[in-house]
Scaffold this motif. Structure first.
Motif, mmCIF file in Angstrom:
data_model
loop_
_atom_site.group_PDB
_atom_site.id
_atom_site.type_symbol
_atom_site.label_atom_id
_atom_site.label_comp_id
_atom_site.label_asym_id
_atom_site.label_seq_id
_atom_site.Cartn_x
_atom_site.Cartn_y
_atom_site.Cartn_z
ATOM 1 N N VAL A 11 27.468 -9.503 -1.984
ATOM 2 C CA VAL A 11 28.184 -9.110 -3.204
ATOM 3 C C VAL A 11 27.569 -9.817 -4.418
ATOM 4 N N SER A 12 27.139 -11.045 -4.187
ATOM 5 C CA SER A 12 26.486 -11.784 -5.272
ATOM 6 C C SER A 12 25.197 -11.087 -5.685
ATOM 7 N N VAL A 13 24.491 -10.544 -4.706
ATOM 8 C CA VAL A 13 23.254 -9.803 -5.008
ATOM 9 C C VAL A 13 23.572 -8.651 -5.956
ATOM 10 N N PHE A 14 24.598 -7.888 -5.604
ATOM 11 C CA PHE A 14 24.949 -6.725 -6.421
ATOM 12 C C PHE A 14 25.354 -7.156 -7.829
ATOM 13 N N VAL A 15 26.204 -8.156 -7.919
ATOM 14 C CA VAL A 15 26.738 -8.552 -9.224
ATOM 15 C C VAL A 15 25.654 -9.206 -10.090
ATOM 16 N N THR A 16 24.875 -10.113 -9.517
ATOM 17 C CA THR A 16 23.853 -10.767 -10.346
ATOM 18 C C THR A 16 22.756 -9.772 -10.730
ATOM 19 N N PHE A 17 22.487 -8.827 -9.852
ATOM 20 C CA PHE A 17 21.507 -7.807 -10.219
ATOM 21 C C PHE A 17 22.027 -7.021 -11.421
ATOM 22 N N ALA A 18 23.272 -6.554 -11.313
ATOM 23 C CA ALA A 18 23.837 -5.697 -12.357
ATOM 24 C C ALA A 18 23.942 -6.425 -13.697
ATOM 25 N N ILE A 19 24.342 -7.673 -13.649
ATOM 26 C CA ILE A 19 24.645 -8.382 -14.897
ATOM 27 C C ILE A 19 23.410 -9.099 -15.457
ATOM 28 N N LEU A 36 17.501 -13.843 -6.431
ATOM 29 C CA LEU A 36 18.942 -13.599 -6.380
ATOM 30 C C LEU A 36 19.545 -14.420 -5.250
ATOM 31 N N PRO A 37 20.858 -14.625 -5.300
ATOM 32 C CA PRO A 37 21.494 -15.331 -4.192
ATOM 33 C C PRO A 37 21.423 -14.500 -2.916
ATOM 34 N N VAL A 60 8.855 -9.595 -8.961
ATOM 35 C CA VAL A 60 9.290 -9.838 -7.588
ATOM 36 C C VAL A 60 10.775 -10.182 -7.629
ATOM 37 N N VAL A 61 11.547 -9.520 -6.773
ATOM 38 C CA VAL A 61 12.970 -9.850 -6.654
ATOM 39 C C VAL A 61 13.223 -10.280 -5.210
ATOM 40 N N THR A 62 13.809 -11.452 -5.048
ATOM 41 C CA THR A 62 14.082 -11.950 -3.701
ATOM 42 C C THR A 62 15.583 -12.085 -3.512
ATOM 43 N N SER A 63 15.995 -12.158 -2.244
ATOM 44 C CA SER A 63 17.399 -12.490 -1.997
ATOM 45 C C SER A 63 17.460 -13.666 -1.041
ATOM 46 N N GLY A 64 18.415 -14.537 -1.319
ATOM 47 C CA GLY A 64 18.651 -15.704 -0.467
ATOM 48 C C GLY A 64 17.673 -16.833 -0.761
ATOM 49 N N GLY A 65 17.968 -17.970 -0.165
ATOM 50 C CA GLY A 65 17.049 -19.094 -0.247
ATOM 51 C C GLY A 65 16.966 -19.788 -1.605
ATOM 52 N N VAL A 66 17.981 -19.584 -2.445
ATOM 53 C CA VAL A 66 17.927 -20.272 -3.744
ATOM 54 C C VAL A 66 19.058 -21.285 -3.922
ATOM 55 N N ALA A 83 19.877 -9.287 -13.769
ATOM 56 C CA ALA A 83 18.526 -8.733 -13.569
ATOM 57 C C ALA A 83 18.351 -7.397 -14.297
ATOM 58 N N ARG A 84 19.417 -6.604 -14.339
ATOM 59 C CA ARG A 84 19.295 -5.260 -14.919
ATOM 60 C C ARG A 84 18.764 -5.272 -16.359
ATOM 61 N N PRO A 85 19.334 -6.088 -17.270
ATOM 62 C CA PRO A 85 18.795 -6.075 -18.636
ATOM 63 C C PRO A 85 17.322 -6.494 -18.699
ATOM 64 N N PHE A 86 16.935 -7.418 -17.829
ATOM 65 C CA PHE A 86 15.533 -7.853 -17.784
ATOM 66 C C PHE A 86 14.639 -6.669 -17.397
ATOM 67 N N ILE A 87 15.066 -5.937 -16.378
ATOM 68 C CA ILE A 87 14.267 -4.801 -15.900
ATOM 69 C C ILE A 87 14.249 -3.688 -16.948
ATOM 70 N N LEU A 88 15.373 -3.495 -17.636
ATOM 71 C CA LEU A 88 15.394 -2.476 -18.700
ATOM 72 C C LEU A 88 14.351 -2.805 -19.761
#
Ligand code: AMP
Ligand code: MG
Length: 411
Positions: free
Chosen positions: A310-318, A305-306, A255-261, A320-325
């Protein structure tokens, strides 16, 4: 009650590498696999090693259109005239030995006949009727592709965890592979928290904004080969957040969420994950994107995620991405990093590692977007990558800096 935000400011920030490595140890590769036809397997990840049952090429063959010769017969200097005793096309069996003192007309990919050991290219010959003039001497092996020179029988040509790029699909086909076993696509549920959010297609009322994270997150996940379950917008109440998270976790592998953290009173994701299962709330030394939650419910991991786009994009890329890989079964979890020349100064050292939205020009120089705020989505839409200003680092125009091209992050 949410925590006091100012007291929280003094907590130490978690280094990004630490967060990535903790996530990496928590990530479990999906156990489901699928057997797919090769033509349906692009970008999928191999769930087994591939071993070649044969030599590629299977036989010695000509690398050129020309004449197959015996090098001993063409040992002398200068022009030599020889009769053409046979013709061998690609696909021919080529078992008739070369007659002594003769040559064979041969085409690219055609098997080298017994007794021949070199090929002279057509452009270096002159034909007259059923004879040809060639230049001697010729060394053994010229223009011959040897059996097994690309792949030897029993070679492991690709490993479990390899992404099936177009080149690798071609390689798999070259050993006759019709089917491949790949990992199933992870099912990832997304949900966006926020009372202020509405989806495009609805008019905005005062106080509302459009839900952009939904679209960024879905597309990022799809680009990574995930199947996305969109759980919609979740209102900022404990109950709604709890119901949505439980529902999402029941159906998905992640599960990936945005906001509320963050630490505000309306930030329920953090509290609910903590209540339901296990939670790590990290204040990362990353900008944009400081708060990030990681936890699990009934063995389903949850990445919070936050909220800032922009934070969503950056934290996902840096992060979350390796975790999903790893969930997908990929063996290469690295974030593709290049170096480029800063086209701007970074004179003031910062505590957090900053990921600046930049563009690379044809001379290898980076320009940064003038407005680097974490809500400024135009910065990521304009940019073609991220430049890294490390914690406590300064640099000047002309210095080399790390640069992460978006192309490398979107797969
Ligand atoms: P939060 O972390 O929930 O406090 O959100 C931080 C900021 O991001 C706020 O300004 C939100 O309005 C904004 N935000 C949160 N979620 C979204 C979303 N899905 N789309 C666009 N902006 C969002
Ligand atoms: Mg919010």
């Amino acid at each position: 009650m949410g925590k006091d935000c100012c007291a929280d400011e003094h907590q130490t920030l978690l280094p990004i590498e630490e967060a990535i490595s903790q996530l990496n140890s928590a990530a479990k590769t999906i156990s489901r696999t699928q057997t797919l036809k090769l033509q349906e397997a692009r970008s999928r990840i191999l769930a087994t090693d591939l071993c070649s049952p044969l030599n590629v090429p299977p036989h010695d063959n000509s690398a050129m259109d020309g004449y197959a010769v015996n090098s001993n017969d063409l040992a002398s200097e200068g022009e030599i005239k020889r009769p053409i005793s046979q013709r061998i096309n690609a696909g021919a069996t080529g078992h008739t030995p070369l007659l002594p003192g003769s040559v064979a007309r041969i085409f690219t990919g055609a098997p080298i006949p017994p007794q021949a050991d070199a090929v002279i290219m057509q452009e270096q010959s002159r034909r007259e009727g059923d004879h040809v003039f060639l230049q001697g001497p010729v060394e053994q092996g010229r223009n011959i592709r040897r059996a097994g020179e690309d792949i030897a029988q029993n070679d492991i040509i690709l490993n479990k965890g390899h992404v099936l790029t177009p080149q690798r699909l071609g390689l798999a086909a070259s050993i006759g592979q019709e089917w491949v076993e790949v990992y199933a696509r992870p099912k990832v549920a997304i949900l966006c928290t926020g009372d202020e959010l509405v989806n495009p297609g609805t008019d905005l009322l005062p106080g509302q904004i459009y839900n952009s994270n939904r679209f960024t997150m879905r597309a990022l996940l799809e680009a990574l080969g995930c199947e996305v379950l969109d759980m919609g917008i979740v209102r900022d109440t404990h109950e709604a957040t709890r119901t949505a998270l439980v529902d999402a976790a029941d159906q998905a592998d992640l599960v990936v969420t945005s906001g509320g953290v963050s630490v505000g009173e309306e930030d329920h994701v953090r509290n609910v994950i903590e209540e339901l299962g296990q939670l790590d709330l990290w204040r990362l030394n990353i900008k944009p994107g400081k708060p990030l939650a990681f936890g699990s419910y009934h063995d389903t991991p949850v990445i919070g995620l936050p909220g800032n786009p922009v934070s969503v994009f950056v934290t996902f890329a840096i992060i979350a991405r390796p975790f999903i890989l790893k969930m997908k079964g990929a063996s290469d979890l690295r974030t593709p990093t290049l170096q480029a020349i800063a086209g701007f100064d970074w004179p003031k050292a910062q505590k957090r590692r900053e990921f600046l939205r930049v563009r690379l020009d044809e001379n290898g120089h980076l320009t940064s977007y003038p407005h680097q705020g974490s809500g400024v989505l135009r910065s990521v839409a304009w940019a073609d990558g991220l430049a890294i200003a490390r914690e406590n680092q300064t640099f000047a125009k002309g210095d080399l800096v790390d640069y992460l091209p978006f192309k490398g992050l979107l797969g």
